[in-house]
Design an enzyme around this catalytic site. Structure first.
Site, PDB file in Angstrom:
ATOM      1  N   ASP A  42       0.713  -1.286   0.014  1.00  0.00           N
ATOM      2  CA  ASP A  42       0.139   0.020   0.027  1.00  0.00           C
ATOM      3  C   ASP A  42       0.821   1.321  -0.069  1.00  0.00           C
ATOM      4  O   ASP A  42       1.634   1.512   0.888  1.00  0.00           O
ATOM      5  CB  ASP A  42      -0.692  -0.121   1.234  1.00  0.00           C
ATOM      6  CG  ASP A  42      -1.992   0.988   1.009  1.00  0.00           C
ATOM      7  OD1 ASP A  42      -1.937   1.676   0.299  1.00  0.00           O
ATOM      8  OD2 ASP A  42      -2.992   1.150   2.154  1.00  0.00           O
ATOM      9  N   ASP A  43       0.628   2.182  -1.176  1.00  0.00           N
ATOM     10  CA  ASP A  43       1.495   3.363  -1.155  1.00  0.00           C
ATOM     11  C   ASP A  43       2.924   3.142  -1.371  1.00  0.00           C
ATOM     12  O   ASP A  43       3.808   3.750  -1.132  1.00  0.00           O
ATOM     13  CB  ASP A  43       1.252   4.177  -0.089  1.00  0.00           C
ATOM     14  CG  ASP A  43      -0.106   4.799   0.077  1.00  0.00           C
ATOM     15  OD1 ASP A  43      -0.976   4.383  -0.585  1.00  0.00           O
ATOM     16  OD2 ASP A  43      -0.487   5.638   1.109  1.00  0.00           O
ATOM     17  N   CYS A  82      -6.220   4.031  -3.043  1.00  0.00           N
ATOM     18  CA  CYS A  82      -6.521   2.769  -2.677  1.00  0.00           C
ATOM     19  C   CYS A  82      -8.007   2.003  -3.267  1.00  0.00           C
ATOM     20  O   CYS A  82      -7.554   1.339  -3.964  1.00  0.00           O
ATOM     21  CB  CYS A  82      -6.713   2.679  -1.284  1.00  0.00           C
ATOM     22  SG  CYS A  82      -5.234   3.340  -0.459  1.00  0.00           S
ATOM     23  N   ARG A  86      -7.890  -0.941  -6.074  1.00  0.00           N
ATOM     24  CA  ARG A  86      -7.956  -2.676  -5.236  1.00  0.00           C
ATOM     25  C   ARG A  86      -9.173  -3.091  -6.146  1.00  0.00           C
ATOM     26  O   ARG A  86      -9.253  -4.379  -6.519  1.00  0.00           O
ATOM     27  CB  ARG A  86      -8.629  -2.522  -3.809  1.00  0.00           C
ATOM     28  CG  ARG A  86      -7.184  -2.475  -3.188  1.00  0.00           C
ATOM     29  CD  ARG A  86      -7.295  -1.731  -1.692  1.00  0.00           C
ATOM     30  NE  ARG A  86      -6.011  -1.108  -1.469  1.00  0.00           N
ATOM     31  CZ  ARG A  86      -4.886  -1.631  -0.892  1.00  0.00           C
ATOM     32  NH1 ARG A  86      -5.184  -2.957  -0.595  1.00  0.00           N
ATOM     33  NH2 ARG A  86      -3.911  -1.100  -0.601  1.00  0.00           N
ATOM     34  N   LYS A 138      -5.312  -5.499   3.872  1.00  0.00           N
ATOM     35  CA  LYS A 138      -6.458  -4.340   3.705  1.00  0.00           C
ATOM     36  C   LYS A 138      -7.448  -4.643   2.470  1.00  0.00           C
ATOM     37  O   LYS A 138      -7.072  -5.336   1.313  1.00  0.00           O
ATOM     38  CB  LYS A 138      -5.655  -3.280   3.430  1.00  0.00           C
ATOM     39  CG  LYS A 138      -6.403  -1.966   2.811  1.00  0.00           C
ATOM     40  CD  LYS A 138      -5.337  -0.701   2.677  1.00  0.00           C
ATOM     41  CE  LYS A 138      -6.180   0.404   2.188  1.00  0.00           C
ATOM     42  NZ  LYS A 138      -5.420   1.678   2.075  1.00  0.00           N
ATOM     43  N   HIS A 140     -10.908  -2.528   1.985  1.00  0.00           N
ATOM     44  CA  HIS A 140     -11.028  -1.230   1.168  1.00  0.00           C
ATOM     45  C   HIS A 140     -12.163  -1.252   0.282  1.00  0.00           C
ATOM     46  O   HIS A 140     -12.024  -0.353  -0.718  1.00  0.00           O
ATOM     47  CB  HIS A 140      -9.684  -0.248   0.864  1.00  0.00           C
ATOM     48  CG  HIS A 140      -9.795   1.134   1.459  1.00  0.00           C
ATOM     49  ND1 HIS A 140      -9.069   1.907   1.222  1.00  0.00           N
ATOM     50  CD2 HIS A 140     -10.987   1.647   1.823  1.00  0.00           C
ATOM     51  CE1 HIS A 140      -9.228   3.015   1.464  1.00  0.00           C
ATOM     52  NE2 HIS A 140     -10.720   3.216   1.937  1.00  0.00           N
ATOM     53  N   SER A 163      -8.103   1.713   5.270  1.00  0.00           N
ATOM     54  CA  SER A 163      -6.821   2.199   5.689  1.00  0.00           C
ATOM     55  C   SER A 163      -6.561   2.213   7.100  1.00  0.00           C
ATOM     56  O   SER A 163      -7.354   2.422   7.728  1.00  0.00           O
ATOM     57  CB  SER A 163      -6.740   3.558   4.742  1.00  0.00           C
ATOM     58  OG  SER A 163      -6.840   3.419   3.533  1.00  0.00           O
ATOM     59  N   HIS A 236       1.547   2.241   3.830  1.00  0.00           N
ATOM     60  CA  HIS A 236       0.530   3.416   4.300  1.00  0.00           C
ATOM     61  C   HIS A 236       1.112   4.126   5.458  1.00  0.00           C
ATOM     62  O   HIS A 236       1.035   3.201   6.641  1.00  0.00           O
ATOM     63  CB  HIS A 236      -0.770   3.036   3.813  1.00  0.00           C
ATOM     64  CG  HIS A 236      -1.859   4.037   3.970  1.00  0.00           C
ATOM     65  ND1 HIS A 236      -1.792   5.075   4.924  1.00  0.00           N
ATOM     66  CD2 HIS A 236      -2.637   4.236   2.993  1.00  0.00           C
ATOM     67  CE1 HIS A 236      -3.001   5.644   4.546  1.00  0.00           C
ATOM     68  NE2 HIS A 236      -3.424   5.352   3.238  1.00  0.00           N
ATOM     69  N   ASP A 288      -0.506  -0.544  -4.804  1.00  0.00           N
ATOM     70  CA  ASP A 288      -1.757  -0.245  -5.147  1.00  0.00           C
ATOM     71  C   ASP A 288      -1.717   1.335  -5.792  1.00  0.00           C
ATOM     72  O   ASP A 288      -2.530   1.661  -6.531  1.00  0.00           O
ATOM     73  CB  ASP A 288      -2.803  -0.025  -4.102  1.00  0.00           C
ATOM     74  CG  ASP A 288      -2.441   0.746  -2.814  1.00  0.00           C
ATOM     75  OD1 ASP A 288      -1.443   1.124  -2.959  1.00  0.00           O
ATOM     76  OD2 ASP A 288      -3.509   1.333  -2.254  1.00  0.00           O
ATOM     77  N   ASN A 289      -0.699   1.970  -5.533  1.00  0.00           N
ATOM     78  CA  ASN A 289      -0.434   3.416  -5.980  1.00  0.00           C
ATOM     79  C   ASN A 289       1.037   3.843  -5.385  1.00  0.00           C
ATOM     80  O   ASN A 289       1.436   3.381  -4.708  1.00  0.00           O
ATOM     81  CB  ASN A 289      -1.651   4.356  -5.443  1.00  0.00           C
ATOM     82  CG  ASN A 289      -1.815   4.411  -3.963  1.00  0.00           C
ATOM     83  OD1 ASN A 289      -2.720   3.955  -3.458  1.00  0.00           O
ATOM     84  ND2 ASN A 289      -0.884   5.266  -3.372  1.00  0.00           N
ATOM     85  N   LYS A 309       1.302   9.412  -5.100  1.00  0.00           N
ATOM     86  CA  LYS A 309      -0.074   9.229  -4.893  1.00  0.00           C
ATOM     87  C   LYS A 309      -1.110  10.335  -5.211  1.00  0.00           C
ATOM     88  O   LYS A 309      -0.874  11.530  -4.959  1.00  0.00           O
ATOM     89  CB  LYS A 309      -0.362   8.719  -3.498  1.00  0.00           C
ATOM     90  CG  LYS A 309      -1.627   8.440  -3.046  1.00  0.00           C
ATOM     91  CD  LYS A 309      -1.691   7.955  -1.329  1.00  0.00           C
ATOM     92  CE  LYS A 309      -2.836   7.703  -0.986  1.00  0.00           C
ATOM     93  NZ  LYS A 309      -3.009   6.927   0.416  1.00  0.00           N
TER      94      LYS A 309
HETATM   95 MG    MG Z   1      -2.623   3.075  -1.266  1.00  0.00          MG
END
Ligand code: MG
Length: 472
Positions: A42-43, A82, A86, A138, A140, A163, A236, A288-289, A309
């Protein structure tokens, strides 16, 4: 001879026997189709791994995964935040098609809705072939009962449903809250299947516990095909790592967190090898980003890419991605193919030997043929960059045109429309520094046509992100 070379020679022999990966049989057994493990950070930024050039974050297991598998240099998340990212990974579709892109950008603890029931996830597709399926980490895509993983094709769920910075109960400056965070400041739930089992989730051990859950699921299901979707909450912010990883990285807290995720990847690979499953399992690692630049050193780095992001600059959406499938993927390959998280749905479906749903548009394309090749095969010619539910930019081959740009989190947040669009040659200028629109009117016209045609054709489902639980 090292394990690396054993696998290398096994790959050569397998390729010779099969005519470089044209055979159906490679990587699957008579008994059941291959297993699939998707590890989703994540991130995480494009520049945050050793194998992607970070000078002080050491990622020996991810580096090993790349040296034994295939590393992607032009792999995209389908969104720069996010929730839509996803949704796209799990459905193979642009987030606007599933209603998971909108003005509110992501789901929050007060969100009423989630992924629509008629969307087909990878897990739902694989159930047809009897796969055991686990979502860990996660989610989300909706935390209310009807939207949880257990309603979307997963046999089991263990994780924080959104998150890790949500449900904030503490106040303070950014540095107080995120510099050396306390897990009690974020009252996020940890769920098993449909029940909350811990609140606040003790995030200090979350990566470790997700890993143990994945390893025990793999061991328990070694005799049948399985799909594990391991979506880490980290890196994240707020950043947490278990005791064993405190202070291990020169990159500080963020580096410690990546080191633990790297350990986690190694645990998964080791578990597969110990259970003789490695050659019948595709492990795919990505994020994811891009990095959350607003958090300074607590966020990651997109390396040589511009932005992060929340943005449609390359740094927001181009991600590290590594595929590992010993005996099927030739070791040490690097592919420049334009590829995306949306390709994982058709890839999984092909590996399972089933047909993708024919009643809807799937934007991804199967990577199976690329994975079995020398990495030079083309997958996509073009890619579309959305922010919220709006198309901002388009890529065609080497060229990318930005019709709208927005520098998120700068404090200015200015949204700028460009006519003519900004034009960059991503092969020559991956950092998007030199606008060459004036010198290339024909290319601009071609990209404008692609942009307009896509906008006219794509069917945007109303956003599910705006509705809030009423507080009656
Ligand atoms: Mg993310």
């Amino acid at each position: 001879m090292s394990r690396f070379y054993n696998i290398f020679y096994a790959g050569i022999v397998a390729s010779l026997l099969s005519g470089v990966g044209c055979s159906q049989g490679i990587g699957s057994t008579e008994e059941h189709p291959p297993n699939i493990v998707i590890i989703f950070a994540d991130d995480l930024g494009y520049g945050d791994l050793g194998v992607y050039g970070h000078p002080t974050i050491q990622t020996p297991r991810l580096d090993e995964m790349a040296s034994e598998g295939m590393k992607f240099t032009q792999f995209y998340a389908a969104a720069s935040v996010c929730t839509p990212s996803r949704a796209a990974l799990l459905t193979g579709r642009l987030p606007v098609r599933s209603g998971m892109a909108g003005d509110r950008r992501v789901l929050f603890p007060d969100s009423e809705l989630g992924i629509p029931a008629d969307e087909v996830t990878i897990a739902e597709a694989l159930k047809e072939q009897g796969y055991a399926t686990a979502a860990i980490g996660k989610w989300h895509l909706g935390h209310r009962p009807e939207y949880l993983p257990t309603q979307n094709g997963f046999d089991t769920y263990f994780g924080i449903p959104y998150s890790n910075d949500m449900d904030r109960v503490a106040t303070g400056t950014r540095e107080q809250l995120f510099g050396n965070p306390e897990y009690q400041s974020f009252n996020v739930p940890l769920m098993r299947d449909n029940d909350i089992i811990e609140r606040p989730a003790d995030q200090r051990t979350i990566t470790k516990r997700y890993t143990e859950e994945a390893v025990s699921f793999i061991r328990a299901h070694r005799e049948e095909p399985f799909f594990v979707y391991l979506a880490h909450n980290l890196p994240h912010v707020p950043l947490f790592r278990s005791e064993a990883f405190e202070g291990v990285s020169k990159r500080g807290l963020y580096g410690d967190v990546i080191t633990e995720i790297d350990w986690s990847v190694g645990q998964i690979m080791d578990a597969l090898e110990e259970n003789s499953l490695a050659e019948n399992t595709l492990v795919f690692f990505t994020s994811d980003n891009g990095p959350w630049l607003a958090y300074d050193t607590h966020g990651g780095s997109a390396g040589l890419l511009r932005g992060g992001k929340g943005m449609t600059w390359e740094g927001g959406m181009r991600e590290p991605a590594i595929a590992w499938w010993p005996g099927t993927i030739m070791p040490g390959l690097v592919t420049e193919a334009i590829t995306t998280t949306m390709d994982l749905f058709p890839t999984a479906v092909e590996m399972a030997g089933i047909e993708p749903p024919s009643d809807r548009i799937i934007d991804g394309r199967s990577l199976v043929s690329l994975l079995k090749s020398n990495g030079t095969e083309a997958v996509h010619q073009s890619f579309f960059y959305y922010r919220r539910a709006e198309l901002y930019a388009v890529r065609n081959g080497s060229w990318k045109a930005h019709f709208i740009t927005e520098w998120a989190y700068s404090g200015e947040n200015e949204r700028t429309q460009h006519d003519p669009p900004l034009l960059f040659n991503l092969d020559e200028d991956p950092s998007e520094k030199y606008d060459v629109a004036a010198d290339n009117p024909d290319t601009v016209a071609q990209l404008r046509d692609l942009f307009d045609t896509h906008k006219a054709e794509v069917e945007i489902r109303p956003s599910q992100l705006e509705a809030r639980i009423s507080d009656e």
